[in-house]
Scaffold this active site. Structure first.
Site, PDB file in Angstrom:
ATOM      1  N   CYS A 130       0.973  -1.238  -0.181  1.00  0.00           N
ATOM      2  CA  CYS A 130       0.239   0.026   0.374  1.00  0.00           C
ATOM      3  C   CYS A 130       0.957   1.137  -0.476  1.00  0.00           C
ATOM      4  CB  CYS A 130      -0.908  -0.364   1.088  1.00  0.00           C
ATOM      5  SG  CYS A 130      -2.021  -1.524   1.047  1.00  0.00           S
ATOM      6  N   HIS A 144      -2.376   7.042   3.104  1.00  0.00           N
ATOM      7  CA  HIS A 144      -0.869   5.627   3.916  1.00  0.00           C
ATOM      8  C   HIS A 144      -0.347   6.669   3.936  1.00  0.00           C
ATOM      9  CE1 HIS A 144      -0.230   1.462   5.231  1.00  0.00           C
ATOM     10  NE2 HIS A 144       0.172   2.782   6.016  1.00  0.00           N
TER      11      HIS A 144
END
Length: 508
Positions: free
Chosen positions: A54, A104
């Site tokens: 991610c 993120h």
């Protein structure tokens, strides 16, 4: 392209495997909104992330630079504030930039060029999810385990549903406010959903869109013969042994994943409807992509973290029928190419002066049918690895190199399921040597390995220290000024209602 700067609506889905979408040939999954974008847009058939995890994938996407250049090694890597992102370049070019959803970001800077961040992130912003190659067998509690699969099935509510419902709401509100406030700058709105990322659970409404008995099982089931060293390490990391799963559990997980894709499609449909209602659609380039895929049990693997197709290949669609003729692109490209593409969208097709060297290359030649590159460079430096795992995808071949492991070479035209590793076959020894020589020229492998270890050590200490005593979170805190919302005594009621109504009421 026209001289007017287009709006850019960038839609992202987390852990979306390209092979699971009908526009890439899946026979079961239902995505009417994405399928319409694909029919009217340019579909990239061979798009990849540059790091199948991610945070490093997203940092690379935003910066147009490989993880090793920006220190984006894993899911707790610091994304430095002085690294220019597409949000910086577009904002510098006169855009209003906004993010609704996940990106993120790790570290104190939680904006990275976005003028507005409309939600918090679903994941923590600190270094707590550090990776420790020097203590591979000391398994952190945050690593994936198989509960996502063994507990798969319908739900009424989940953490991710709470998040993505807010992401969609805030994105729609941004578009409504944009037209109601008479904003003159073009916008770049990034809408980043966390579905269909595991855990594999979804409301009954979406589960019921699929016949459970029709859910396909992996095309390539687990076998010991397929287990290369990195795949064995991944199964160790997420605690998967030969007795953990059965076909019924695998089918339930895939069923829920397909339902989650339909949920994503509905959220995208809601945003697209708002784009139409506000009259912004014709002036907006829509881009859809993801950060990486999901193995979904193929080869006995789950989630991402490898360079196999279902983990590393992502969907990519560019929808702007008034600018680019619908079609499909066969050449291999990557999400790292989006920054220069967005920058050229904003600059009438001309590359601006970049403040840092880019590894990505513009997709405009592909979009206009005037050529384009056919190459993807990748680095995996995260959990499950013990040394850099490097990838080159060019033409029909994919080459994967990690110093502790045997090389892998796949001919994806002849062997799309990657069942035949050609690296040791006599006919391909020269080609493998060419790839190895290229890797030696592109990377100082020993230095990169040492830099990753050094970063892990620093962040391990910093993370431990910052959890002692008073903890100051880095997580983004969205602020909304309630004194200016809805009905307040600081503004005339008629004036307030006039400003909030769209389109404006006609005066008889």
């Amino acid at each position: 392209m026209t001289h007017k700067q287009p709006n850019i609506l960038f839609l992202m889905a987390d852990q979306m495997a390209a092979s699971a979408l009908p526009c890439y040939g899946h026979p079961l999954v239902k995505t009417p909104h994405l399928s319409r974008l694909a029919e009217e847009g340019v579909v990239f058939d061979s798009a990849y992330c540059n790091s199948p995890l991610c945070a490093p994938s997203r940092f690379t996407l935003m910066a147009g630079q490989l993880p090793s250049r920006i220190g984006g090694y894993d899911n707790a890597a610091d994304f430095a504030a002085d690294i220019p992102t597409y949000a910086h370049y577009l904002r510098d070019a006169g855009y209003t930039t906004a993010l609704s959803g996940k990106m993120h970001f790790c570290g104190p800077d939680q904006l990275h060029g976005f003028e507005q961040r409309l939600t918090t992130d679903i994941y923590p912003a600190d270094y707590g999810w550090f990776v420790d190659w020097e203590n591979f067998d000391a398994r952190p509690s945050y690593y994936h385990n198989m509960s996502s699969v063994t507990q798969a099935g319908p739900c009424v509510r989940s953490n991710q549903l709470d998040f993505d419902d807010e992401v969609t709401f805030r994105a729609k509100r941004f578009l409504y406010d944009y037209v109601r406030n008479g904003e003159q700058r073009p916008f770049c709105l990034t809408v980043s959903l966390t579905h269909p990322h595991d855990p594999y659970t979804i409301p009954q409404e979406y589960w019921d869109r699929y016949d459970h008995d029709a859910i396909d099982l992996p095309r390539v089931p687990y076998s010991r013969e397929l287990m290369d060293p990195h795949s064995k390490r991944l199964r160790h990391v997420y605690q998967l042994d030969e007795e953990t799963l059965n076909d019924a559990q695998i089918r339930k997980a895939r069923h829920a994943y397909y339902g989650a894709i339909s949920y994503v499609d509905d959220q995208i449909g809601a945003v697209l409807k708002t784009l139409e209602e506000t009259g912004l659609a014709d002036d907006t380039i829509i881009v859809f992509s993801g950060d990486h895929g999901d193995m979904l049990g193929e080869r006995g693997l789950w989630y991402k973290m490898s360079w196999f197709e279902d983990s590393a290949r992502v969907p990519m669609i560019v929808h702007a029928p008034g600018r680019f003729a619908p079609g499909r692109v066969r050449e291999s490209v990557s999400t790292m190419d989006l920054l220069p593409t967005f920058a050229e969208f904003a600059n009438d097709g001309i590359a601006p002066e970049y403040a840092a060297p880019l590894d990505g290359r513009s997709l405009l030649p592909h979009l206009t049918g005037s050529g384009g590159h056919d190459e993807v460079i990748g680095e995996y430096l995260g959990e499950g690895a013990i040394a850099p795992l490097l990838m080159i995808r060019r033409g029909r071949y994919k080459f994967v190199h990690s110093a502790p492991d045997p090389d892998q070479l796949f001919d994806l035209e002849a062997d799309p399921l990657e069942l035949d590793n050609l690296a040791q076959q006599p006919a391909y020894l020269d080609l493998c040597k060419q790839f190895r020589d290229e890797i030696a020229s592109r990377w100082d492998y020993a230095r990169l390995h040492d830099e990753v270890i050094a970063s892990q050590r620093r962040r391990k200490l910093v993370s431990r220290a910052l959890m002692q005593g008073r903890v100051t979170p880095w997580d983004h805190q969205p602020v909304f000024d309630a004194s200016t919302q809805y009905m307040r005594n600081t503004i005339d009621l008629d004036d307030l209602e006039r400003r909030a109504r769209f389109p404006a009421a006609s005066v008889e």
